[in-house]
Enzyme design. Structure first.
Site, mmCIF file in Angstrom:
data_model
loop_
_atom_site.group_PDB
_atom_site.id
_atom_site.type_symbol
_atom_site.label_atom_id
_atom_site.label_comp_id
_atom_site.label_asym_id
_atom_site.label_seq_id
_atom_site.Cartn_x
_atom_site.Cartn_y
_atom_site.Cartn_z
ATOM 1 N N GLU A 157 0.675 -1.207 0.148
ATOM 2 C CA GLU A 157 0.017 -0.173 0.076
ATOM 3 C C GLU A 157 0.849 1.215 -0.058
ATOM 4 O O GLU A 157 0.209 2.379 -0.203
ATOM 5 C CB GLU A 157 -0.977 0.036 1.334
ATOM 6 N N ASP B 66 -0.274 -4.011 4.937
ATOM 7 C CA ASP B 66 0.050 -4.244 6.441
ATOM 8 C C ASP B 66 -0.723 -5.247 7.043
ATOM 9 O O ASP B 66 -1.598 -5.793 6.463
ATOM 10 C CB ASP B 66 -0.377 -2.938 7.061
ATOM 11 N N ASP C 92 -2.311 -5.783 9.700
ATOM 12 C CA ASP C 92 -3.680 -5.370 10.779
ATOM 13 C C ASP C 92 -5.001 -5.252 9.832
ATOM 14 O O ASP C 92 -5.007 -5.770 8.616
ATOM 15 C CB ASP C 92 -3.526 -3.933 11.329
ATOM 16 N N GLU D 148 -6.807 -3.047 8.707
ATOM 17 C CA GLU D 148 -7.037 -2.051 7.624
ATOM 18 C C GLU D 148 -6.211 -2.634 6.390
ATOM 19 O O GLU D 148 -6.684 -2.658 5.321
ATOM 20 C CB GLU D 148 -6.208 -0.774 8.024
ATOM 21 N N TYR E 161 6.566 -3.550 12.896
ATOM 22 C CA TYR E 161 5.299 -2.892 12.484
ATOM 23 C C TYR E 161 5.071 -2.171 13.771
ATOM 24 O O TYR E 161 5.032 -2.664 15.054
ATOM 25 C CB TYR E 161 4.370 -3.972 12.424
ATOM 26 N N ARG F 116 1.907 -0.493 14.350
ATOM 27 C CA ARG F 116 0.680 -0.563 14.988
ATOM 28 C C ARG F 116 0.310 -1.962 15.420
ATOM 29 O O ARG F 116 -0.174 -2.549 14.952
ATOM 30 C CB ARG F 116 -0.435 -0.275 13.792
ATOM 31 N N HIS G 77 1.217 -10.697 16.730
ATOM 32 C CA HIS G 77 2.156 -9.636 16.416
ATOM 33 C C HIS G 77 3.221 -9.419 17.400
ATOM 34 O O HIS G 77 3.409 -10.187 18.400
ATOM 35 C CB HIS G 77 1.357 -8.168 16.470
#
Length: 724
Positions: free
Chosen positions: A9, A83, A85, A87, A297, A299, A342
């Site tokens: 992205e 990513d 997550d 989103e 990462y 988040r 994660h």
């Protein structure tokens, strides 16, 4: 012609990954969400109790969508590498849709860090898109659209144009407004403390203050003076000596919320700035070994650490500091919804030190990388240890306590943070007698709770379960962009319109601002992501009662746009005066505006406090002047007695080098400074905090200061500097 296409992205991420792969791979970026709900319409079709999102390729992504389709036609294999997550999962879902593919037809690769090894490993172990995570993201997006599209226009209609509401946004704003209400309703209470300096009977001065143990029992000056007079002439005995070892635990590695909090308090970064810089460090920067991501990462709400990373950290600690500092540790987040698959935020390669990167990163990037690097190392080091001392001095009239401590093992402080300074006490023995050198009473007032900072609001949101790692920074940014809060002195101050909005929501849409409701909704979204709940059911349960409240509110909420008459005529044109609302709150204006532009401020009542004037006995009130709030006699102008609301801090163990008076911390328009209590007879001042240390060059008093990021002592007179 590329045989394999990888879609990410971010262009920066695409560039970094391309460097790790051969010519058979092509890497392209979607530049975020390629499809979204339309901006100009509701965008949700409700049919047979189903909520069907009407996604569109956004205007600024049409060219990218076209390019993706063309490259996908020529590719043998298409990998989704967005990513890790929800989103990212949803972005991958929308990419698959515009390519005409089903979600399970495209291999999905994920990685916690952007390194050659991680990318190669991910390509060996692809999975398919997780439709449950996609549905959790869709449910969140549709819930936010329902609230925003239905409630925001109602607020604009009834209160003021440009207002908005949202599940997380409005719950966060209520916290800020509630805190301001507490501050406004707070009434300071007076109390006094008794402090003493003691010397041994044979005459050796002990320079440590003892504090009388009853802190809040003494409420008036008269009580305090009586106690001081009783205590002064007495001999004291050492009644008890306490010595024990206390531990300061090493900190856990960072997750999103703690990174934002510490970057705010230690670096002065806003949550938005912190996440922007962290994104760059994750996606790829130049390093001595080529372009790569240097942190994992960013988040995440997990505190997990990969075994390989932990072992590498332990080797670095052992090599740089010795085996004595090594202690492998694991941490677990308190959140039941944390994504434990994660990792915590850590350096990708702990051997890549901040010193190695200082010529490759920008100033702010290096600051944040250093913070993350040191925190990760500290998390695998032994706890720090202090020896604490408490000495109790007693007689029949009272008891004083003198406290001291010394660092006996620095542990994680070796790399992270600064240990608090030692405050060593001389040797005492039980039964030893001491005389008071001085005993004095000091006046204090209880203080209201502090306003939230950006960091403390994030901490509160996290503790209540409101929002998730990806929402903290955008929520605070939105509150500022909507002019609901202003940042002053690093604190969040709600604007007048914030009170109006929250009062309206509390009365008519209580769930929207209720922390428990918002937290429960987050838990339901987590259940959707783990396939325990149907996303359509979550939307149905929310939508129908909410729309009923919207329809009811449209009828019952009175318009607050109408100016309110105050029963006075304008002194300039004779028309009626009314109360209007502006960006700085309510004010009085002429109803004949714009022909008549007469305005005046609304006079506010002085806040009463439970304190009597020591000159005439009348009540004292809080007034506001150019330099903030202060206490004034309510009997003004007959009595003009005033006092500072918070008495100035008197430095302990440091006297004015000019006249021997006390040194007091003061404030002026140019900020804080230190001056003599005998002003204006004595004009001694210092920009920095004086300490009980004399200059080796001229013998004058020295002060503490920071010079070129180093803690120093500097002579107040000749400016000679010495390192601490």
């Amino acid at each position: 012609m590329a045989k394999k296409l990888i879609i990410v992205e971010s262009p920066a991420k695409a560039k970094t990954i391309k460097n790790f792969l051969g010519k058979e791979y092509e890497v392209i970026a979607s530049k975020g969400h390629i499809r979204d709900l339309p901006k100009t319409s509701f965008g949700i079709k409700i049919e047979d109790d189903k909520f069907i999102p009407q996604y569109r390729v956004t205007k600024d992504h049409q060219q990218i969508a076209k390019e993706l389709k063309e490259k996908a036609k020529k590719a043998e294999t298409i990998y989704i590498a967005t990513d890790e997550d929800r989103e990212g999962e949803a972005i991958g879902f929308h990419i698959a849709h515009i390519l005409g593919k089903k979600p399970d037809e495209l291999p999905r690769i994920v990685f916690h860090e952007i390194t050659k090894k991680a990318i190669k490993e991910a390509l060996k172990n692809p999975r398919t898109l997780d439709i449950n995570k996609v549905n959790a993201q869709q449910a969140r997006r549709l819930l936010d659209r329902i609230v925003g599209y239905k409630l925001s226009p109602l607020l604009a209609k009834k209160i003021q144009k440009g207002l908005s509401a949202g599940r997380v946004q409005s719950a966060a704003l209520k916290l800020v407004v509630d805190r301001e209400r507490e501050i406004k309703e707070f009434k300071p209470k007076e109390y006094w403390t008794i402090e003493g300096k003691f010397k041994k009977v044979e005459g050796n001065l002990i320079k440590y203050l003892g504090k009388k143990l009853e802190k809040f029992d003494i409420k008036t000056k008269q009580e305090a003076e009586k106690i001081v007079n009783e205590l002064k002439p007495l001999i004291y005995k050492v009644s008890k000596i306490e010595k024990k070892v206390t531990t300061v635990k090493s900190p856990a590695p960072f997750m999103t919320s703690t990174l934002q909090q510490v970057a705010s308090s230690e670096l002065g970064f806003s949550p938005k700035k912190t996440m922007q810089i962290a994104q760059k460090l994750y996606e790829g920067v130049k390093t001595p070994v080529g372009e790569m991501g240097v942190i994992t990462y960013m988040r995440t709400d997990s505190l997990n650490i990969a075994d390989e990373a932990r072992n590498a950290a332990l080797e670095v600690i052992k090599k740089n500091f010795s085996e004595e500092y090594v202690e492998p540790k694991t941490y677990k987040t308190k959140s039941s919804s944390a994504q434990e698959a994660h990792e915590a935020i850590r350096p990708v390669d702990v051997r890549l030190t901040p010193e190695d990167l200082k010529n490759y990163l920008s100033k702010d990037e290096l600051k944040l990388y250093t913070l993350i690097y040191n925190r990760f190392l500290a998390s695998q080091m032994k706890d720090a240890k202090y020896e604490t001392q408490n000495i109790y001095l007693s007689n029949e009239k009272g008891e004083f306590k003198i406290s001291g401590k010394r660092l006996i093992f620095d542990g994680f402080y070796k790399v992270y943070g600064k240990p608090s300074a030692d405050s060593l006490l001389p040797e005492f023995s039980e039964g030893e007698e001491l005389k008071p050198e001085s005993i004095k009473a000091t006046q204090h007032f209880t203080k209201p709770p502090e306003r939230y900072s950006e960091a403390s609001l994030i901490k509160k949101l996290e503790s209540l379960g409101i929002g998730r790692p990806s929402t903290y920074a955008p929520t605070i940014t939105l509150l500022q962009n909507r002019n609901y809060v202003e940042v002053k002195d690093k604190k969040l101050h709600p604007t007048p319109i914030a009170f109006t909005v929250i009062e309206t929501l509390e009365k008519h849409f209580r769930d929207i601002v209720d922390a428990n409701f918002t937290a429960n909704m987050e838990e339901m979204l987590d259940e959707v992501a783990s396939a325990k709940k149907d996303w359509q059911e979550v939307l149905r349960d929310f939508y129908n009662p909410f729309i009923e409240l919207i329809q009811k509110g449209d009828k019952e909420i009175p318009s607050q746009k109408i100016a309110k008459p105050i029963g006075e005529l304008c002194p300039e044109c004779g028309k009626e005066l009314v109360i209007r609302k502006g960006r700085f709150g309510e004010f009085i204006a002429c109803s004949n505006f714009p022909k008549c532009k007469y305005t005046r401020a609304i006079e506010k009542e002085d806040k009463k406090v439970d304190i009597k004037c020591d000159k005439c006995g009348a009540d004292m009130v809080i007034k506001r002047g150019k330099r903030g709030e202060f206490l004034a006699c309510s009997n003004y102008p007959e009595c003009k007695n005033t006092k500072p609301l918070n008495p100035p801090e008197i430095l302990e163990d440091v006297k004015c080098p000019e006249c021997g008076g006390d040194i007091i911390k003061r404030n002026s328009r140019r900020g804080e400074f230190y001056g003599c209590s005998n002003y204006p007879e004595c004009n001694f001042i210092s920009k920095f905090r004086p300490v009980n240390k004399t200059c080796t060059e001229c013998g004058y008093l020295m002060a503490e200061r920071t010079y070129r990021n180093k803690e120093m002592y500097e002579c107040i007179k000749c400016k000679h500097r010495e390192e601490k």
